[in-house]
Motif scaffolding. Structure first.
Motif, PDB file in Angstrom:
ATOM      1  N   SER A 134       0.852  -1.186   0.000  1.00  0.00           N
ATOM      2  CA  SER A 134       0.000   0.000   0.000  1.00  0.00           C
ATOM      3  C   SER A 134       0.883   1.230   0.000  1.00  0.00           C
ATOM      4  O   SER A 134       1.901   1.273   0.688  1.00  0.00           O
ATOM      5  CB  SER A 134      -0.898   0.012   1.233  1.00  0.00           C
ATOM      6  OG  SER A 134      -1.775  -1.089   1.208  1.00  0.00           O
ATOM      7  N   GLN A 169      -4.647   2.787  -2.812  1.00  0.00           N
ATOM      8  CA  GLN A 169      -4.325   1.389  -3.099  1.00  0.00           C
ATOM      9  C   GLN A 169      -4.088   0.582  -1.827  1.00  0.00           C
ATOM     10  O   GLN A 169      -3.149  -0.199  -1.740  1.00  0.00           O
ATOM     11  CB  GLN A 169      -3.093   1.291  -4.013  1.00  0.00           C
ATOM     12  CG  GLN A 169      -3.169   2.088  -5.283  1.00  0.00           C
ATOM     13  CD  GLN A 169      -4.343   1.693  -6.159  1.00  0.00           C
ATOM     14  OE1 GLN A 169      -4.670   0.530  -6.275  1.00  0.00           O
ATOM     15  NE2 GLN A 169      -4.975   2.659  -6.767  1.00  0.00           N
ATOM     16  N   CYS A 170      -4.930   0.795  -0.824  1.00  0.00           N
ATOM     17  CA  CYS A 170      -4.725   0.145   0.471  1.00  0.00           C
ATOM     18  C   CYS A 170      -5.642  -1.055   0.647  1.00  0.00           C
ATOM     19  O   CYS A 170      -6.847  -0.962   0.468  1.00  0.00           O
ATOM     20  CB  CYS A 170      -4.991   1.125   1.605  1.00  0.00           C
ATOM     21  SG  CYS A 170      -3.885   2.542   1.575  1.00  0.00           S
ATOM     22  N   VAL A 171      -5.050  -2.148   1.039  1.00  0.00           N
ATOM     23  CA  VAL A 171      -5.786  -3.373   1.327  1.00  0.00           C
ATOM     24  C   VAL A 171      -5.356  -3.851   2.701  1.00  0.00           C
ATOM     25  O   VAL A 171      -4.181  -3.807   3.034  1.00  0.00           O
ATOM     26  CB  VAL A 171      -5.488  -4.472   0.280  1.00  0.00           C
ATOM     27  CG1 VAL A 171      -6.171  -5.764   0.645  1.00  0.00           C
ATOM     28  CG2 VAL A 171      -5.906  -4.008  -1.098  1.00  0.00           C
ATOM     29  N   ARG A 195     -10.448  -6.022   3.296  1.00  0.00           N
ATOM     30  CA  ARG A 195     -11.216  -4.782   3.197  1.00  0.00           C
ATOM     31  C   ARG A 195     -10.342  -3.686   2.604  1.00  0.00           C
ATOM     32  O   ARG A 195      -9.112  -3.775   2.591  1.00  0.00           O
ATOM     33  CB  ARG A 195     -11.767  -4.353   4.548  1.00  0.00           C
ATOM     34  CG  ARG A 195     -10.721  -3.843   5.522  1.00  0.00           C
ATOM     35  CD  ARG A 195     -11.334  -3.438   6.825  1.00  0.00           C
ATOM     36  NE  ARG A 195     -10.330  -2.906   7.747  1.00  0.00           N
ATOM     37  CZ  ARG A 195     -10.564  -2.581   9.001  1.00  0.00           C
ATOM     38  NH1 ARG A 195     -11.772  -2.757   9.508  1.00  0.00           N
ATOM     39  NH2 ARG A 195      -9.603  -2.102   9.744  1.00  0.00           N
ATOM     40  N   ASP A 196     -10.997  -2.638   2.147  1.00  0.00           N
ATOM     41  CA  ASP A 196     -10.332  -1.453   1.609  1.00  0.00           C
ATOM     42  C   ASP A 196     -10.084  -0.490   2.765  1.00  0.00           C
ATOM     43  O   ASP A 196     -11.024  -0.062   3.434  1.00  0.00           O
ATOM     44  CB  ASP A 196     -11.229  -0.805   0.551  1.00  0.00           C
ATOM     45  CG  ASP A 196     -10.593   0.378  -0.145  1.00  0.00           C
ATOM     46  OD1 ASP A 196      -9.580   0.913   0.350  1.00  0.00           O
ATOM     47  OD2 ASP A 196     -11.119   0.776  -1.193  1.00  0.00           O
ATOM     48  N   THR A 197      -8.841  -0.132   2.993  1.00  0.00           N
ATOM     49  CA  THR A 197      -8.480   0.743   4.102  1.00  0.00           C
ATOM     50  C   THR A 197      -9.180   2.095   4.015  1.00  0.00           C
ATOM     51  O   THR A 197      -9.531   2.686   5.028  1.00  0.00           O
ATOM     52  CB  THR A 197      -6.954   0.959   4.131  1.00  0.00           C
ATOM     53  OG1 THR A 197      -6.326  -0.306   4.208  1.00  0.00           O
ATOM     54  CG2 THR A 197      -6.522   1.791   5.313  1.00  0.00           C
ATOM     55  N   LYS A 198      -9.401   2.607   2.816  1.00  0.00           N
ATOM     56  CA  LYS A 198      -9.991   3.931   2.654  1.00  0.00           C
ATOM     57  C   LYS A 198     -11.406   4.024   3.212  1.00  0.00           C
ATOM     58  O   LYS A 198     -11.890   5.102   3.504  1.00  0.00           O
ATOM     59  CB  LYS A 198      -9.988   4.346   1.181  1.00  0.00           C
ATOM     60  CG  LYS A 198      -8.590   4.531   0.606  1.00  0.00           C
ATOM     61  CD  LYS A 198      -8.621   5.015  -0.834  1.00  0.00           C
ATOM     62  CE  LYS A 198      -9.258   4.078  -1.791  1.00  0.00           C
ATOM     63  NZ  LYS A 198      -8.569   2.851  -2.129  1.00  0.00           N
ATOM     64  N   ASP A 199     -12.075   2.897   3.401  1.00  0.00           N
ATOM     65  CA  ASP A 199     -13.430   2.900   3.943  1.00  0.00           C
ATOM     66  C   ASP A 199     -13.453   3.033   5.458  1.00  0.00           C
ATOM     67  O   ASP A 199     -14.529   3.088   6.055  1.00  0.00           O
ATOM     68  CB  ASP A 199     -14.176   1.622   3.542  1.00  0.00           C
ATOM     69  CG  ASP A 199     -14.579   1.623   2.085  1.00  0.00           C
ATOM     70  OD1 ASP A 199     -14.738   2.713   1.518  1.00  0.00           O
ATOM     71  OD2 ASP A 199     -14.739   0.533   1.516  1.00  0.00           O
TER      72      ASP A 199
END
Length: 56
Positions: A10, A16-18, A30-34
């Motif tokens: 990331s 682009q964070c997972v 999950r998507d870190t941005k959420d």
């Protein structure tokens, strides 16, 4: 649910964070941005192993 771990791939700017965590009989994604509010995908440990092996 286990502790969430951010991918070492990331980028530092938050894109682009997972994240992954160990769940009951599953690997959680999950998507870190959420910020933990978005959906979580659960895959079997065998499927996760196949995916990460193929990506390497």
């Amino acid at each position: 649910m286990g502790n969430w771990r951010k991918s070492t791939f990331s980028d530092a700017n938050g894109g682009q964070c997972v994240e992954t965590a160990d769940g009951p009989g599953a690997v959680l994604l999950r998507d870190t941005k959420d910020g933990g509010r978005g959906p979580v995908l659960a895959v079997s440990p065998a499927a996760w192993l196949r995916l990460t092996t193929a990506l390497r």
